[in-house]
Design a protein around this motif. Structure first.
Motif, PDB file in Angstrom:
ATOM      1  N   UNK A   1      23.672   1.291  69.694  1.00  0.00           N
ATOM      2  CA  UNK A   1      22.273   1.177  69.267  1.00  0.00           C
ATOM      3  C   UNK A   1      22.072   1.687  67.850  1.00  0.00           C
ATOM      4  N   UNK A   2      21.002   1.219  67.205  1.00  0.00           N
ATOM      5  CA  UNK A   2      20.739   1.657  65.840  1.00  0.00           C
ATOM      6  C   UNK A   2      20.479   3.161  65.840  1.00  0.00           C
TER       7      UNK A   2
ATOM      8  N   UNK B   1      18.656   4.942  58.046  1.00  0.00           N
ATOM      9  CA  UNK B   1      18.285   4.781  56.630  1.00  0.00           C
ATOM     10  C   UNK B   1      18.999   5.821  55.756  1.00  0.00           C
TER      11      UNK B   1
ATOM     12  N   UNK C   1      16.247  -8.258  66.776  1.00  0.00           N
ATOM     13  CA  UNK C   1      15.400  -8.247  67.972  1.00  0.00           C
ATOM     14  C   UNK C   1      15.868  -9.278  69.002  1.00  0.00           C
TER      15      UNK C   1
ATOM     16  N   UNK D   1      18.890  -2.160  70.665  1.00  0.00           N
ATOM     17  CA  UNK D   1      18.733  -2.850  69.396  1.00  0.00           C
ATOM     18  C   UNK D   1      19.889  -2.476  68.468  1.00  0.00           C
TER      19      UNK D   1
ATOM     20  N   UNK E   1       9.438   4.461  59.166  1.00  0.00           N
ATOM     21  CA  UNK E   1      10.247   3.865  58.109  1.00  0.00           C
ATOM     22  C   UNK E   1       9.332   2.909  57.339  1.00  0.00           C
TER      23      UNK E   1
ATOM     24  N   UNK F   1       8.437  -4.406  66.379  1.00  0.00           N
ATOM     25  CA  UNK F   1       9.868  -4.387  66.660  1.00  0.00           C
ATOM     26  C   UNK F   1      10.211  -3.222  67.579  1.00  0.00           C
ATOM     27  N   UNK F   2      11.387  -3.327  68.184  1.00  0.00           N
ATOM     28  CA  UNK F   2      11.949  -2.195  68.918  1.00  0.00           C
ATOM     29  C   UNK F   2      13.131  -1.681  68.116  1.00  0.00           C
ATOM     30  N   UNK F   3      13.607  -0.506  68.429  1.00  0.00           N
ATOM     31  CA  UNK F   3      14.742   0.063  67.705  1.00  0.00           C
ATOM     32  C   UNK F   3      15.552   0.933  68.659  1.00  0.00           C
ATOM     33  N   UNK F   4      16.863   1.101  68.323  1.00  0.00           N
ATOM     34  CA  UNK F   4      17.742   1.948  69.111  1.00  0.00           C
ATOM     35  C   UNK F   4      17.635   1.656  70.591  1.00  0.00           C
ATOM     36  N   UNK F   5      17.503   2.728  71.364  1.00  0.00           N
ATOM     37  CA  UNK F   5      17.343   2.549  72.799  1.00  0.00           C
ATOM     38  C   UNK F   5      15.958   2.992  73.230  1.00  0.00           C
TER      39      UNK F   5
ATOM     40  N   UNK G   1       7.492  -0.603  62.440  1.00  0.00           N
ATOM     41  CA  UNK G   1       8.797  -0.116  62.036  1.00  0.00           C
ATOM     42  C   UNK G   1       9.042   1.160  62.850  1.00  0.00           C
ATOM     43  N   UNK G   2      10.318   1.622  62.933  1.00  0.00           N
ATOM     44  CA  UNK G   2      10.588   2.817  63.743  1.00  0.00           C
ATOM     45  C   UNK G   2       9.735   4.025  63.324  1.00  0.00           C
ATOM     46  N   UNK G   3       9.327   4.784  64.325  1.00  0.00           N
ATOM     47  CA  UNK G   3       8.509   5.980  64.089  1.00  0.00           C
ATOM     48  C   UNK G   3       9.419   7.205  64.035  1.00  0.00           C
ATOM     49  N   UNK G   4       9.192   8.069  63.048  1.00  0.00           N
ATOM     50  CA  UNK G   4      10.020   9.270  62.918  1.00  0.00           C
ATOM     51  C   UNK G   4       9.289  10.561  63.212  1.00  0.00           C
TER      52      UNK G   4
ATOM     53  N   UNK H   1      10.631   8.271  71.570  1.00  0.00           N
ATOM     54  CA  UNK H   1      11.384   9.528  71.623  1.00  0.00           C
ATOM     55  C   UNK H   1      10.826  10.568  70.655  1.00  0.00           C
ATOM     56  N   UNK H   2       9.609  10.367  70.187  1.00  0.00           N
ATOM     57  CA  UNK H   2       9.039  11.319  69.233  1.00  0.00           C
ATOM     58  C   UNK H   2       7.916  12.113  69.894  1.00  0.00           C
TER      59      UNK H   2
END
Lengths: 325, 705
Positions: free
Chosen positions: A83-84, A89, A143, A153, B17, B152-156, B163-166, B183-184
């Motif tokens: 997974x990413x 970044x 995606x 992903x 991001x 979008x989705x990201x990682x697991x 965009x991914x949330x940090x 996960x945040x």
């Protein structure tokens, strides 16, 4: 930095970040994404981290070796992390530092760019990464591939190696770039550019290309039916390549174009279906995390087979299924 | 234990991001609206909401959020009264059970009247909850429900966002509101500029948000940052050359503002020899590909060989970055020159045949087919407008109008279609009106865009759009919901805008029949169906357009129902009707019309065509007939000069005889000949009025709506 050192530095960098360093695929591709190490491996639940160089053929981009920036074949460094990682970044920005591009000296920006490949039934969201106004990398969170919603992903990083190297060497013409000590890129590739441009634009045998397209289309379907997705995918790649060749030759009308793309997409879809089925049957051997395995109810007795991967998602559905079997 | 209900400011920041530049402002609007609506729904009092955003954060500060909900008295409905009390009025077991369930005494139950009869009800005092109890769930759903064009989705992580949330920052006064998304987990930490202040830091209260971020090299307020982009760019340019100014480009300014957290302007230049390329090409290369601002040389009014780029960070040596910017642009301009020179090596007319290989629409054939249809239609329209003398340049312009589609430059910059056509036509020695019409046939590109300035451009544009409307409706692909892939709404509004701007009077129905006939059987629907669907579509657009302009719905409907074949006249009728609606006699006239048309609609068909004065039985009907004859004649004169207000004023003269007629004459006489004679008079009135509007649609306050 020589072209070859750029490649070695990036490969070493990604090896140290846990990526396997693989080799280019031995079938013609238009982009590193088409290498099965990306297209097939981003499907399904198994983790996968890889970096490889991909010489990418773009028959329509050839300029007979006369344009300082455009090439029939260029080189990509392709990274897939699945997974990413959360901090991808930052990891990526460190890779730029490793080749001497730092934010202290340069304007580095992530500029929105969505990516889509109609032939692969794939799309993702991400950025073009700019360094001083020049695109150096395509950064994409996949995606979908083969029409399947992906989970987990994958992130794909595609470095355009020639332009990065030209930037580092401050060369205006790609053929003047130094490949290694005393040898330019032009020494290695100029003649190839001239001949391949002539071949793609003027000399290729259209009838042969058409018959090869059809032969590989039939072959891909036959192999998918025999549950051999890996060789089937080779034939799918061949079709994509012959389509690009026909396109460069001006042998495909605008109307026909969409039809050919759809035909390749059907094959990519079939290969994705067969590949997922084959990985499932094998019990997803690269999925080692026990929590993830039990979530998918793997490792039970034989009769309790893992659940099927989710079906085709809405966007890329019906027609391909109809064509598939 | 009740804590203080003291109001505190609430700060939410979603750290991500890099968001797409175009997504930031709509996301901030959505964040503000969603949060405001959620607080209101949760009955948490609050003051104003202020939003802040950069490529890496979406934030909102809500002023004075109250510490807890107000207490409230809730009425819970129980069983019907007849089930709750027996004949003697004693509570039944049903009533007891209900009271016990609600935790109230049996004698505290009330009886309330409802539309379904009498019911017992319990009044329950509900203590307001603390804001801290309500907000976690509330904020989670605000974040989770944020709408984006593409998510979008990201990682697991099983959630989606633009965009991914940090990070998530959520502070109510000094206390953290804890909630999670993906996960945040929320907290009090935020982050500064990606490069200039990479470490996260804690915020003690919403009050210091902007200030602390600015120290961390982030200008979070969008307007302030936009202003800084602009001022820095202007200042950098002024230092470079006092005779230059930034080319005005609000859209680019908005975009650039969302590409940087800490703007730094850098001026660069390009080879002055490239200034002989069309300015549109230079601007496109700079803005679309590079997001550089172009520069205007005040002394010439043309472009200067320079640009202003806005970096996201100060760098150690600006010359290095400038060289990079210039290098990329130089390569692009070299490409543009290559396209321009290659394109110019062939005359536009040599490209026309190539349009046979460009698909307009699968079923509707190639662009070349379209060009031929559009030319025939445009020449037809021109003859209707008695503009025969323009037909030659019009025909030539349409022949060449789409030829630039196969040029390299338009392939690279689709936005320059038409613009390049004009340049290439001029280079080929085509006359100026032809070249101009090639560009103008694409106008208006969007609502509020400029309109064609010449008859050639205007007619070409109308014909092109009518052809598209006829074709796409004719293969049964009308727009649905928000999906309008062929831009038919825009096409329709474009036609209307041009017709009204240039006061082109021609029959829309005939023009569409012509457009449909030109498809020569390619359409899947028959001609009559296609035409009526396109006309309905026009009708819907005209209704929206004119009611949005402030004309009342009934007037617009009355006019459109009577017809809009001549769109210019239709608008004039709307205007005339709007002003005469205020006339004291008008309303009763409308009533009379409605009455006449109702009777007429229900009447059996009439054989006779003309009124026979011999059949009149009363002077009232004779008087009405005479008035009608005289008014008809005057109305005809008014209509010939499109003076609809005057025509309506003439009609008002009918009010008294019409009223007298309805008061004193029974239309449905026993003698069929007498009855028909009266019906013919009524038909005369209905037809006369119908030339302006269907008066039965008119509503007034007196009639109600």
């Amino acid at each position: 930095m020589y072209f070859q050192d750029l490649i070695l530095t990036l490969q070493a960098y990604w090896k140290d970040r846990g990526c396997l360093v693989m080799q280019p695929y031995d079938v013609e591709v238009g982009a590193g994404t088409m290498n099965p190490a990306t297209f097939l491996r981003v499907l399904g639940p198994e983790p996968w981290n890889v970096a490889y160089i991909e010489p990418s053929r773009r028959p329509t981009d050839g300029r007979y070796g006369e344009n300082p920036n455009r090439l029939h074949q260029h080189h990509q460094l392709q990274v897939i992390m699945k997974p990413s990682p959360k901090d991808i970044q930052e990891i990526y920005l460190d890779s730029l530092r490793a080749i001497g591009i730092s934010h202290v000296d340069h304007d580095i920006r992530f500029v929105h760019d969505d990516w889509e490949s109609p032939t692969l039934g794939a799309w993702g969201l991400g950025w073009e990464v700019w360094c001083d106004g020049m695109e150096v990398t395509q950064f994409t969170y996949f995606q979908q591939a083969g029409g399947f919603d992906l989970s987990p992903i994958s992130v794909e990083l595609t470095y355009g190696l020639e332009r990065i190297c030209m930037f580092l060497q401050k060369t205006e013409n790609v053929f003047d770039m130094e490949f290694g000590p005393g040898v330019t890129y032009g020494d290695v590739f100029h003649r190839q550019e001239v001949e391949m441009s002539r071949y793609c634009f003027d000399a290729s045998d259209v009838d042969m290309l058409l018959s090869l397209f059809r032969a590989h289309e039939t072959e891909a379907k036959r192999l998918c039916d025999m549950e051999l997705p890996i060789p089937a995918y080779d034939s799918c790649l061949k079709c994509s390549h012959y389509f690009n060749m026909l396109d460069a030759r001006g042998a495909i009308s605008v109307t026909e174009r969409a039809g050919y793309i759809a035909r390749v997409r059907v094959l990519a879809r079939m290969c994705a279906v067969a590949w997922l089925e084959s990985r499932r049957t094998l019990g997803y051997p690269m999925l080692r995390d026990s929590a993830a395995r039990s979530a998918l109810r793997l490792d039970r007795d034989e009769s309790d087979a893992p659940p099927k991967t989710s079906g085709p998602s809405k966007e890329d559905g019906g027609e391909q299924e109809a064509g598939a079997r | 234990m009740k804590r203080s209900a003291r109001a505190r400011d609430l700060l939410i920041e979603i750290g991500t991001e890099e968001l797409p530049a175009a997504a930031v402002e709509p996301a901030l609007d959505a964040l503000r609206d969603r949060l405001c609506a959620s607080l209101d729904a949760a009955r948490l009092g609050h003051g104003a909401l202020e939003v802040y955003g950069t490529p890496r954060r979406l934030a909102v500060i809500t002023r004075s959020v109250s510490g807890r909900q107000p207490d409230r008295i809730k009425k819970v409905m129980g069983p019907p009264s007849r089930a709750a009390f027996d004949a003697s009025g004693t509570p039944t077991r049903a009533a007891e059970g209900f009271a016990r369930g609600q935790g109230v005494q049996i004698d505290a139950l009330e009886v309330v009247d409802t539309p379904k009869g009498q019911y017992v009800a319990a009044r329950i005092e509900e203590a307001g909850q603390q804001a801290e109890e309500i907000l976690p769930e509330l904020l989670h759903s605000v974040v989770a429900g944020m709408p984006f064009k593409k998510s979008m989705r990201w990682g697991e992580v099983g959630v989606s966002f633009a965009r991914p949330i940090h990070w998530l920052l959520a502070l109510l006064g000094t206390s953290v509101i804890s909630f999670g998304y993906g996960d945040v987990a929320s907290g009090k930490r935020t982050r500064g500029h990606r490069f200039l202040s990479p470490r996260s830091f804690a915020l003690q209260s919403p009050r210091t948000y902007l200030e602390r971020l600015e120290k961390a090299k982030v200008i979070a307020d969008v307007d302030t940052r936009r202003q800084k982009v602009l001022e820095d760019a202007q200042r950098a340019l002024a230092e470079h050359d006092s005779g230059w100014r930034l080319r005005d480009d609000p859209e680019l300014l908005r975009e650039v503002t969302q590409l940087v957290e800490w703007p730094v302007a850098i001026v660069g230049s390009f080879e002055p020899a490239h200034l002989d390329l069309p300015p549109e090409v230079l601007v496109s290369e700079m803005r679309h590909h590079q997001r550089y601002f172009s520069v205007v040389d005040e002394s010439t009014g043309g472009l200067a060989p320079a640009f202003v780029a806005v970096s996201n960070t100060p760098v150690s040596d600006p010359d290095v970055v400038r060289a990079g910017y210039e290098r990329v642009l130089a390569a692009r301009l070299a490409d543009a020159r290559y396209f321009f020179d290659t394109d110019s090596s062939r005359r536009l007319e040599q490209r026309v045949d190539g349009l046979g290989r460009v698909v307009f629409q699968e079923k509707l054939g190639s662009v070349l087919d379209k060009v031929e249809r559009v030319r025939a239609l445009a020449l037809w329209v021109a003859s209707r407008l008695e503009l025969e003398k323009k037909q030659r340049s019009l025909g030539r312009a349409i022949t060449l109008a789409k030829a630039d589609l196969t040029t390299g430059m338009v392939g690279e910059f689709p936005d320059l279609q038409g613009v390049m056509g004009r340049y290439y036509a001029l280079a080929d020695g085509e006359p100026e009106p032809v070249a101009r019409a090639i560009e103008e046939h694409y106008l208006p590109r969007h609502s509020g865009d400029s309109l064609p300035s010449t008859d050639e451009g205007a007619i070409a544009s109308i014909a092109d759009r009518l052809d598209t409307l006829a074709g796409i409706f004719g293969i049964d692909k009308p727009p649905s919901g928000t999906a309008d892939p062929f831009g038919l709404r825009r096409a329709c509004l474009g036609v209307v805008a041009i017709i009204l701007d240039r006061r082109y009077r021609f029959s829309m129905t005939s023009a569409l029949s012509e457009a449909i006939a030109l498809y020569e059987g390619r359409l899947t629907l028959d001609a009559a169906t296609t035409r009526s669907r396109v006309l309905d579509f026009f009708r819907g657009r005209l209704r929206n357009l004119w009611t949005a302009k402030g004309y009342s719905v009934d007037v617009v409907e009355a006019v459109l129902t009577a017809g809009f074949d001549d769109v210019v006249a239709a608008l004039e009728r709307v205007e005339a009707l709007t002003s005469i609606k205020k006339h004291p006699d008008f309303l009763s006239l409308a009533v009379a019309f409605t009455r006449a048309s109702n009777i007429f609609a229900k009447a059996p068909s009439i054989d006779a065509q003309d009124v026979d004065p011999q059949l009149f039985e009363s002077p009232t009907e004779k008087a009405l007939w005479k008035s009608l004859m005289s008014v008809q004649e005057k109305v005809d004169t008014c209509l010939r000069s499109h003076d609809y207000a005057a025509a309506l004023h003439q009609m008002i003269a009918l009010r008294a005889p019409v009223d007298a007629f309805f008061d004193g004459v029974l239309v449905m006489a026993e003698d069929a000949r007498v009855r028909d004679n009266r019906l013919i008079i009524l038909r005369g009135i209905v037809d006369l009025f119908g030339r302006i509007a269907d008066f039965s649609k008119i509503r007034s306050e007196a009639q109600g709506s």
